[in-house]
Design a protein around this motif. Structure first.
Motif, PDB file in Angstrom:
ATOM      1  N   UNK A  10       0.828  -1.192   0.000  1.00 54.38           N
ATOM      2  CA  UNK A  10       0.000   0.000   0.000  1.00 54.38           C
ATOM      3  C   UNK A  10       0.869   1.251   0.000  1.00 54.38           C
ATOM      4  N   UNK A  11       0.538   2.176  -0.884  1.00 52.32           N
ATOM      5  CA  UNK A  11       1.190   3.484  -0.929  1.00 52.32           C
ATOM      6  C   UNK A  11       0.103   4.549  -1.004  1.00 52.32           C
ATOM      7  N   UNK A  12       0.173   5.528  -0.157  1.00 55.86           N
ATOM      8  CA  UNK A  12      -0.790   6.633  -0.174  1.00 55.86           C
ATOM      9  C   UNK A  12      -2.236   6.134  -0.212  1.00 55.86           C
ATOM     10  N   UNK A  13      -2.526   5.155   0.642  1.00 56.41           N
ATOM     11  CA  UNK A  13      -3.860   4.579   0.784  1.00 56.41           C
ATOM     12  C   UNK A  13      -4.372   3.922  -0.494  1.00 56.41           C
ATOM     13  N   UNK A  14      -3.459   3.464  -1.335  1.00 62.37           N
ATOM     14  CA  UNK A  14      -3.811   2.778  -2.582  1.00 62.37           C
ATOM     15  C   UNK A  14      -2.970   1.510  -2.672  1.00 62.37           C
ATOM     16  N   UNK A  15      -3.599   0.401  -3.079  1.00 63.10           N
ATOM     17  CA  UNK A  15      -2.859  -0.842  -3.257  1.00 63.10           C
ATOM     18  C   UNK A  15      -2.161  -0.806  -4.616  1.00 63.10           C
ATOM     19  N   UNK A  16      -0.855  -1.003  -4.608  1.00 64.14           N
ATOM     20  CA  UNK A  16      -0.080  -0.983  -5.856  1.00 64.14           C
ATOM     21  C   UNK A  16       0.507  -2.355  -6.179  1.00 64.14           C
ATOM     22  N   UNK A  17       0.337  -3.312  -5.280  1.00 65.96           N
ATOM     23  CA  UNK A  17       0.822  -4.663  -5.522  1.00 65.96           C
ATOM     24  C   UNK A  17       0.183  -5.639  -4.559  1.00 65.96           C
ATOM     25  N   UNK A  18       0.242  -6.924  -4.946  1.00 65.18           N
ATOM     26  CA  UNK A  18      -0.292  -7.973  -4.076  1.00 65.18           C
ATOM     27  C   UNK A  18       0.383  -9.288  -4.401  1.00 65.18           C
ATOM     28  N   UNK A  19       0.355 -10.182  -3.418  1.00 65.01           N
ATOM     29  CA  UNK A  19       0.787 -11.564  -3.614  1.00 65.01           C
ATOM     30  C   UNK A  19      -0.157 -12.449  -2.816  1.00 65.01           C
ATOM     31  N   UNK A  20      -0.626 -13.517  -3.453  1.00 63.14           N
ATOM     32  CA  UNK A  20      -1.509 -14.474  -2.797  1.00 63.14           C
ATOM     33  C   UNK A  20      -0.908 -15.866  -2.902  1.00 63.14           C
ATOM     34  N   UNK A  21      -0.937 -16.618  -1.811  1.00 63.39           N
ATOM     35  CA  UNK A  21      -0.275 -17.921  -1.797  1.00 63.39           C
ATOM     36  C   UNK A  21      -0.999 -18.934  -0.935  1.00 63.39           C
ATOM     37  N   UNK A  22      -0.568 -20.177  -1.107  1.00 65.25           N
ATOM     38  CA  UNK A  22      -1.132 -21.305  -0.367  1.00 65.25           C
ATOM     39  C   UNK A  22       0.022 -22.117   0.225  1.00 65.25           C
ATOM     40  N   UNK A  23      -0.123 -22.527   1.463  1.00 61.98           N
ATOM     41  CA  UNK A  23       0.808 -23.472   2.086  1.00 61.98           C
ATOM     42  C   UNK A  23       0.309 -24.869   1.722  1.00 61.98           C
ATOM     43  N   UNK A  68       2.133  -1.423 -13.218  1.00 64.62           N
ATOM     44  CA  UNK A  68       3.198  -1.214 -14.205  1.00 64.62           C
ATOM     45  C   UNK A  68       4.092  -0.027 -13.860  1.00 64.62           C
ATOM     46  N   UNK A  69       3.516   1.075 -13.442  1.00 67.25           N
ATOM     47  CA  UNK A  69       4.333   2.262 -13.174  1.00 67.25           C
ATOM     48  C   UNK A  69       5.086   2.187 -11.848  1.00 67.25           C
ATOM     49  N   UNK A  70       4.872   1.142 -11.071  1.00 64.26           N
ATOM     50  CA  UNK A  70       5.569   0.951  -9.792  1.00 64.26           C
ATOM     51  C   UNK A  70       6.601  -0.172  -9.858  1.00 64.26           C
ATOM     52  N   UNK A  71       6.713  -0.832 -11.013  1.00 63.14           N
ATOM     53  CA  UNK A  71       7.670  -1.934 -11.160  1.00 63.14           C
ATOM     54  C   UNK A  71       9.100  -1.400 -11.180  1.00 63.14           C
ATOM     55  N   UNK A  72      10.023  -2.256 -10.768  1.00 65.58           N
ATOM     56  CA  UNK A  72      11.430  -1.876 -10.731  1.00 65.58           C
ATOM     57  C   UNK A  72      11.815  -1.101  -9.491  1.00 65.58           C
ATOM     58  N   UNK A  73      10.934  -1.012  -8.520  1.00 68.16           N
ATOM     59  CA  UNK A  73      11.191  -0.248  -7.299  1.00 68.16           C
ATOM     60  C   UNK A  73      11.314  -1.145  -6.067  1.00 68.16           C
ATOM     61  N   UNK A  74      11.376  -2.461  -6.283  1.00 74.64           N
ATOM     62  CA  UNK A  74      11.552  -3.400  -5.174  1.00 74.64           C
ATOM     63  C   UNK A  74      10.269  -3.872  -4.522  1.00 74.64           C
ATOM     64  N   UNK A  75       9.121  -3.458  -5.037  1.00 74.99           N
ATOM     65  CA  UNK A  75       7.845  -3.843  -4.425  1.00 74.99           C
ATOM     66  C   UNK A  75       7.604  -5.342  -4.571  1.00 74.99           C
ATOM     67  N   UNK A  76       7.780  -5.864  -5.774  1.00 79.51           N
ATOM     68  CA  UNK A  76       7.575  -7.297  -5.996  1.00 79.51           C
ATOM     69  C   UNK A  76       8.504  -8.138  -5.144  1.00 79.51           C
ATOM     70  N   UNK A  77       9.764  -7.753  -5.107  1.00 78.07           N
ATOM     71  CA  UNK A  77      10.742  -8.504  -4.300  1.00 78.07           C
ATOM     72  C   UNK A  77      10.354  -8.465  -2.823  1.00 78.07           C
ATOM     73  N   UNK A  78       9.891  -7.309  -2.345  1.00 77.34           N
ATOM     74  CA  UNK A  78       9.457  -7.209  -0.945  1.00 77.34           C
ATOM     75  C   UNK A  78       8.263  -8.120  -0.667  1.00 77.34           C
ATOM     76  N   UNK A  79       7.317  -8.161  -1.602  1.00 74.67           N
ATOM     77  CA  UNK A  79       6.168  -9.044  -1.436  1.00 74.67           C
ATOM     78  C   UNK A  79       6.606 -10.509  -1.396  1.00 74.67           C
TER      79      UNK A  79
END
Length: 149
Positions: free
Chosen positions: A48-61, A81-92
């Motif tokens: 979440x950035x500025x009260x907006x979701x810009x990425x997500x990850x969903x998983x199952x054990x 798309x405009x938030x890619x390359x900023x480490x968000x995906x890797x953090x998720x």
């Protein structure tokens, strides 16, 4: 900020899943996520950035049939798309691995379509240490397959 997704995030999750290439209405996601959210072997994190979701990850054990270890299967992962390359995906993905570790999982796996628009993402996964080690198949179950009319 990364946090667990809640039921109130359904509309934003629908938007992100649609960006991933799976058109979904807020009503459909509210219904789906209500079921997912109540299962302890499922987890969804959002960025979440500025009260907006810009990425997500969903998983199952999940459990293996062929060995004793458990694993985490990423079912959905997307960053705007405009938030890619900023480490968000890797953090998720790091949050996903930490959750998996707490569950006792020994691996994290995912499937990603063999479509041209996914090739850049595949390279990112390789950079993060993922191996392209399997070929996935799927088939819709039809009444004809089941011998039903």
């Amino acid at each position: 900020m990364i946090r667990e997704a809640g039921l109130e995030d359904a509309a934003e999750l629908a938007r992100l899943i649609t960006l991933l290439g799976y058109p979904t209405s807020p009503e459909e996601m509210a219904s789906r996520f209500a079921k997912i959210h109540m299962k302890p072997d499922y987890q969804t994190y959002v960025y979440e950035e500025d009260e907006r979701l810009v990425g997500m990850i969903g998983m199952i054990h999940s459990f293996h049939y062929e060995k004793n270890d458990t694993y985490i299967r990423v079912v959905a992962a997307v960053v705007e798309a405009d938030r890619r390359g900023k480490g968000i995906g890797k953090s998720l993905f790091m949050h996903a691995m930490r959750w998996g570790h707490r569950k006792g999982a020994k691996a994290i796996v995912l499937n990603s379509g063999n479509r041209k628009e996914r090739q850049e993402t595949h390279e990112i996964y390789r950079k993060w240490g993922f191996e392209g080690a399997a070929t996935g198949f799927y088939k819709k179950i039809t009444t004809q397959d089941l011998g039903l009319k």
